[in-house]
Design a protein around this motif. Sequence first.
Motif, mmCIF file in Angstrom:
data_model
loop_
_atom_site.group_PDB
_atom_site.id
_atom_site.type_symbol
_atom_site.label_atom_id
_atom_site.label_comp_id
_atom_site.label_asym_id
_atom_site.label_seq_id
_atom_site.Cartn_x
_atom_site.Cartn_y
_atom_site.Cartn_z
ATOM 1 N N THR A 149 17.579 -13.881 0.952
ATOM 2 C CA THR A 149 16.965 -12.829 1.818
ATOM 3 C C THR A 149 15.580 -12.914 1.401
ATOM 4 O O THR A 149 14.668 -12.854 2.490
ATOM 5 C CB THR A 149 17.703 -11.599 1.278
ATOM 6 O OG1 THR A 149 18.914 -11.628 1.515
ATOM 7 C CG2 THR A 149 16.763 -10.589 2.256
ATOM 8 N N LEU A 150 15.011 -13.115 0.038
ATOM 9 C CA LEU A 150 13.526 -13.088 -0.235
ATOM 10 C C LEU A 150 13.001 -14.116 0.484
ATOM 11 O O LEU A 150 11.831 -14.195 0.913
ATOM 12 C CB LEU A 150 13.454 -13.126 -1.646
ATOM 13 C CG LEU A 150 13.827 -11.888 -2.563
ATOM 14 C CD1 LEU A 150 14.063 -12.106 -3.860
ATOM 15 C CD2 LEU A 150 12.892 -10.788 -2.238
ATOM 16 N N ASP A 151 13.621 -15.552 0.306
ATOM 17 C CA ASP A 151 12.879 -16.653 1.079
ATOM 18 C C ASP A 151 12.884 -16.252 2.479
ATOM 19 O O ASP A 151 11.613 -16.617 3.024
ATOM 20 C CB ASP A 151 13.752 -17.896 0.783
ATOM 21 C CG ASP A 151 13.750 -18.322 -0.838
ATOM 22 O OD1 ASP A 151 12.815 -17.876 -1.332
ATOM 23 O OD2 ASP A 151 14.448 -19.075 -1.162
ATOM 24 N N ARG A 152 13.757 -15.840 2.912
ATOM 25 C CA ARG A 152 13.659 -15.581 4.655
ATOM 26 C C ARG A 152 12.839 -14.586 4.808
ATOM 27 O O ARG A 152 11.719 -14.869 5.712
ATOM 28 C CB ARG A 152 14.971 -15.009 5.197
ATOM 29 C CG ARG A 152 15.148 -14.852 6.549
ATOM 30 C CD ARG A 152 16.429 -14.809 7.238
ATOM 31 N NE ARG A 152 16.662 -13.140 6.867
ATOM 32 C CZ ARG A 152 17.555 -12.802 6.279
ATOM 33 N NH1 ARG A 152 18.418 -13.479 5.464
ATOM 34 N NH2 ARG A 152 17.577 -11.535 6.081
ATOM 35 N N ILE A 153 12.283 -13.221 4.362
ATOM 36 C CA ILE A 153 11.438 -12.472 4.626
ATOM 37 C C ILE A 153 10.000 -13.027 4.331
ATOM 38 O O ILE A 153 9.101 -12.527 5.060
ATOM 39 C CB ILE A 153 11.979 -11.049 3.913
ATOM 40 C CG1 ILE A 153 11.834 -11.110 2.549
ATOM 41 C CG2 ILE A 153 13.181 -10.466 4.388
ATOM 42 C CD1 ILE A 153 12.105 -9.659 1.757
ATOM 43 N N GLU A 154 9.815 -13.787 3.244
ATOM 44 C CA GLU A 154 8.826 -14.225 2.884
ATOM 45 C C GLU A 154 8.256 -15.379 3.899
ATOM 46 O O GLU A 154 7.171 -15.392 4.448
ATOM 47 C CB GLU A 154 8.566 -15.323 1.497
ATOM 48 C CG GLU A 154 8.978 -14.229 0.320
ATOM 49 C CD GLU A 154 7.801 -13.940 -0.621
ATOM 50 O OE1 GLU A 154 6.722 -14.241 -0.231
ATOM 51 O OE2 GLU A 154 8.279 -13.717 -1.853
ATOM 52 N N GLY A 155 9.236 -16.112 4.379
ATOM 53 C CA GLY A 155 9.088 -17.326 5.230
ATOM 54 C C GLY A 155 8.493 -16.627 6.523
ATOM 55 O O GLY A 155 7.835 -17.189 7.578
ATOM 56 N N GLU A 156 9.003 -15.266 6.858
ATOM 57 C CA GLU A 156 8.963 -14.719 8.261
ATOM 58 C C GLU A 156 7.487 -13.835 8.239
ATOM 59 O O GLU A 156 7.393 -13.185 9.109
ATOM 60 C CB GLU A 156 10.083 -14.061 8.757
ATOM 61 C CG GLU A 156 11.325 -14.891 9.225
ATOM 62 C CD GLU A 156 12.583 -13.984 9.465
ATOM 63 O OE1 GLU A 156 13.661 -14.794 9.681
ATOM 64 O OE2 GLU A 156 12.732 -12.822 8.979
ATOM 65 N N GLY A 157 7.063 -14.007 7.116
ATOM 66 C CA GLY A 157 5.641 -12.890 7.008
ATOM 67 C C GLY A 157 6.217 -11.535 6.957
ATOM 68 O O GLY A 157 5.237 -10.615 7.407
ATOM 69 N N ARG A 158 6.936 -11.174 6.381
ATOM 70 C CA ARG A 158 7.813 -9.729 6.439
ATOM 71 C C ARG A 158 7.038 -8.938 5.090
ATOM 72 O O ARG A 158 7.531 -7.702 5.206
ATOM 73 C CB ARG A 158 9.106 -9.723 6.701
ATOM 74 C CG ARG A 158 9.400 -10.000 8.031
ATOM 75 C CD ARG A 158 10.775 -10.236 8.295
ATOM 76 N NE ARG A 158 11.557 -9.287 7.952
ATOM 77 C CZ ARG A 158 13.055 -9.258 7.986
ATOM 78 N NH1 ARG A 158 13.575 -10.338 8.358
ATOM 79 N NH2 ARG A 158 13.692 -8.411 7.712
ATOM 80 N N VAL A 159 6.690 -9.590 4.149
ATOM 81 C CA VAL A 159 5.996 -8.717 2.928
ATOM 82 C C VAL A 159 4.752 -8.402 3.605
ATOM 83 O O VAL A 159 3.780 -8.938 3.620
ATOM 84 C CB VAL A 159 5.943 -9.621 1.792
ATOM 85 C CG1 VAL A 159 5.405 -9.070 0.682
ATOM 86 C CG2 VAL A 159 7.421 -10.295 1.405
ATOM 87 N N ALA A 160 4.636 -7.077 3.496
ATOM 88 C CA ALA A 160 3.338 -6.111 3.922
ATOM 89 C C ALA A 160 2.591 -6.012 2.942
ATOM 90 O O ALA A 160 1.470 -6.149 2.835
ATOM 91 C CB ALA A 160 3.796 -4.748 4.628
ATOM 92 N N PHE A 161 3.038 -5.739 1.730
ATOM 93 C CA PHE A 161 2.233 -5.210 0.418
ATOM 94 C C PHE A 161 3.095 -5.946 -0.827
ATOM 95 O O PHE A 161 4.167 -5.852 -1.001
ATOM 96 C CB PHE A 161 1.946 -3.803 0.260
ATOM 97 C CG PHE A 161 1.490 -3.096 1.378
ATOM 98 C CD1 PHE A 161 -0.016 -3.155 1.513
ATOM 99 C CD2 PHE A 161 2.184 -2.396 2.479
ATOM 100 C CE1 PHE A 161 -0.561 -2.518 2.694
ATOM 101 C CE2 PHE A 161 1.571 -1.568 3.346
ATOM 102 C CZ PHE A 161 0.050 -1.807 3.499
#
Lengths: 77, 225
Positions: B156-168
């Motif tokens: 999940t972490l890889d996916r959200i990072e890959g999709e640019g979903r880490v805001a801060f």
Amino acid sequence: MKIRVLVSLKPGVLDPQGRAVHHALEGLGFNGVDDVRIGRTVELDVADDTSDAALTEMCEKLLANTVIENYKIEKLG
Amino acid sequence: MAFRSAVITFPGSNCDRDMAVALEQVSGTAPVRVWHGDAQLPDGLDFIALPGGFSYGDYLRSGAMAANSPIMREIVRAADRGVPVLGVCNGFQVLTEARLLPGALMRNASQHFICRNAGLTVENAQSIFTSGYSAGQEISIPVAHHDGNFFADEETLDRIEGEGRVAFRYTDNLNGSRRDIAGVLNKAGNVLGMMPHPERAVDAAHGGTDGLAFFEGAMKALASA
């Protein structure tokens, strides 16, 4: 019907509370404790005709957060 | 056109007023205050905020009870329609429990309640919520939480990072969060959850004003949308 739901953290999920208790046990002189994990017990008293599916749904929707937790349903009769 | 926002109050919310004050200060229009037991949201909302606090006394798990409040069904529907939804602190916990956002917020690794200013790096400055900042910008925003330790599995972490979903991200990981994540977006980019409190940094008397650009950017992004 009495039901006991045991909720535990999934393997691999760090348990800060368990770790603190582990340290405390060592502080009390209990050596040889390899790991401590803390979970939760939920006891339910439900109608006798409550289906297994309904119990599972209760766990999935509220009693456990399946992102981080596993659950086990025990029927105590 | 007036900016139409709503602040949701759950039993035990305690930052709802701060959030309403910040939204009114920046937009000039007071938000509609919505009680968790309401079955309907007001029509035509531009922005929905779930505030910090300790809804239901953090019973069972932080945010778990509030995630099943009547109003949450409406909020899930609004989020699916693309209405921007912000969850701060307990609001973030509610959004993960409602499965609008991935992961879960666990007890801080230190076991301690942490109340201080946190350094954040703006990772994604393209979202509705973060467009008032520039990518890589460092800001200081207060945190006050016991359960802010963001957890998700590696996939999940890889996916959200890959999709640019880490805001801060935290510049100094104060609570044990995986990959220093302090705020995360949903896939569509219209739902943001964050542990730090931007509404507590909108006035010089707060000790910092780095939260102003958060609300001003969101308002500007929505006005031009």
